[in-house]
Design an enzyme around this catalytic site. Sequence first.
Site, PDB file in Angstrom:
ATOM      1  N   SER A  75     -73.410   8.087  95.654  1.00 35.45           N
ATOM      2  CA  SER A  75     -73.587   9.010  94.251  1.00 35.45           C
ATOM      3  C   SER A  75     -71.975   9.640  93.876  1.00 35.45           C
ATOM      4  O   SER A  75     -72.272  10.278  92.751  1.00 35.45           O
ATOM      5  CB  SER A  75     -74.373  10.176  94.527  1.00 35.45           C
ATOM      6  OG  SER A  75     -75.749   9.440  94.137  1.00 35.45           O
ATOM      7  N   LYS A  78     -70.899   8.654  90.577  1.00 33.98           N
ATOM      8  CA  LYS A  78     -71.212   9.632  89.161  1.00 33.98           C
ATOM      9  C   LYS A  78     -70.010  10.320  88.678  1.00 33.98           C
ATOM     10  O   LYS A  78     -70.161  10.658  87.618  1.00 33.98           O
ATOM     11  CB  LYS A  78     -72.413  10.634  89.561  1.00 33.98           C
ATOM     12  CG  LYS A  78     -73.655   9.983  89.842  1.00 33.98           C
ATOM     13  CD  LYS A  78     -74.955  11.056  90.026  1.00 33.98           C
ATOM     14  CE  LYS A  78     -76.247  10.506  90.465  1.00 33.98           C
ATOM     15  NZ  LYS A  78     -76.600   9.671  91.698  1.00 33.98           N
ATOM     16  N   SER A 139     -77.895  15.299  91.676  1.00 36.17           N
ATOM     17  CA  SER A 139     -77.425  13.995  91.849  1.00 36.17           C
ATOM     18  C   SER A 139     -78.625  12.945  91.481  1.00 36.17           C
ATOM     19  O   SER A 139     -79.159  12.094  91.991  1.00 36.17           O
ATOM     20  CB  SER A 139     -77.070  13.481  93.323  1.00 36.17           C
ATOM     21  OG  SER A 139     -76.506  12.322  93.264  1.00 36.17           O
TER      22      SER A 139
END
Length: 441
Positions: A75, A78, A139
């Site tokens: 993640s 991102k 997230s």
Amino acid sequence: MFKRLKKVATGLAATLMIATAGMSIPAAATPSAQAATAAKVTTVDLKAKAGLAIDAKTGQILYDKNSTKVLPAASMSKLLSLYIILENIHSGKLKWDQKIKIDNTVYKMSQDTNLSNVPLRKDKEYTVKELYQASIIYSANAAVTALGDAVAGSPHAFVSQMRSTAKKLGITDAKIYNASGLTNKQVSDAGYDNVANSAENEFSARDMGKLAVALLNKYPEILQTTSIKKMWFEKGTDDQIKMENWNWMLPGLANSYSALPVDGLKTGTSDAAGANFTGTVKKNGNRIITVVMGAAHKSETDSSRFVQTQHIMSYVFQNFKTTTYTNSQIKGVKSISTSNGKEKTVKVQLKSPLKLWIRNNQVASNATGSIKLKKSLNKDGKLVAPVSKGKTIGAASISLKGDQLGFVDGKSATCVSVKTATKVEKANIFVRMWRGLVALF
């Protein structure tokens, strides 16, 4: 990625998503964590596959372990998606209060309780700001996918933008398949038919460092959201969920350290990646960025990535100091010869002050540099007169003696524009003729 333990919100009926970032976060750091800041850190024995520490403004590297090795980023991917989202906000293509519809692919992803998510409904619309906050704080994978669709029209079109933006930022070795950092299988209909199910986004620690520098320098407002510890999503509805930030180094959370007021940026966890964290902290007026990739993730409460981050951050602040340069301390950037000036040399200045980190046992005079003149002002490496005072005449390439790490862009020096400290008058014809005659002999 980001499997979490199922939690039940008290007082209001809300089933939270399972996510790998961890269990409920204790309200305050433990005494042992706070005590760790008192220990002197002279070296870093990093318990992770890769690590990096850089200055947030210049990208000067202060610590490096395998930073060019490409690894699963989970993640932390991102951050690239959010860079593009903010780019579109600033250009006016997206607005914070703009409503976004949820398609079937994003809806199904948001309902997957094995992933980090906030629940999204097909019969509702959500603002860009709501989805942006969920993407950072919790997230939320479906939320960031919905934002990508709003920007580019489809998941694959957004991936194309991600790849293009990465190259513009100097990231050339990354593998990018989706906006969230999930595996190709986990994004289901948003995935690629010709890509392995296990494929997931990969970046090097240096890639993440470049991205974080660009993000903080261009869109520093992201810290206003990355520093939020808790926030409700859809409060007062059947879908309400308390989003707890999975950056446990934020002040007051489980792995906070009083000496390190961390305020960002992004965690990342997957089976292939282990535990990752791109962090940032500002102390004594100096902001650094750290990256830890491939730290241990033995359980949902394993805090190894934050412990390793604390080691790197402490090492930097305990073993380095900053010096701000203008010109007089930098050998090779004090003056430059003129080709036809009234004076044979002219003093120069940096157009803006330059801050560099030096080790505690180094001195400021270790900085050296050279000036590259603009083509229009350059004759055989000398400055062409006349030139007014304060005119930008080129750029200085500045480095530190003994520095083996260089900068995150791969260069051994950083460039700063230089200007004249005084005006440069053109010598009269007789002086020029005499100089030419003398040169013959």
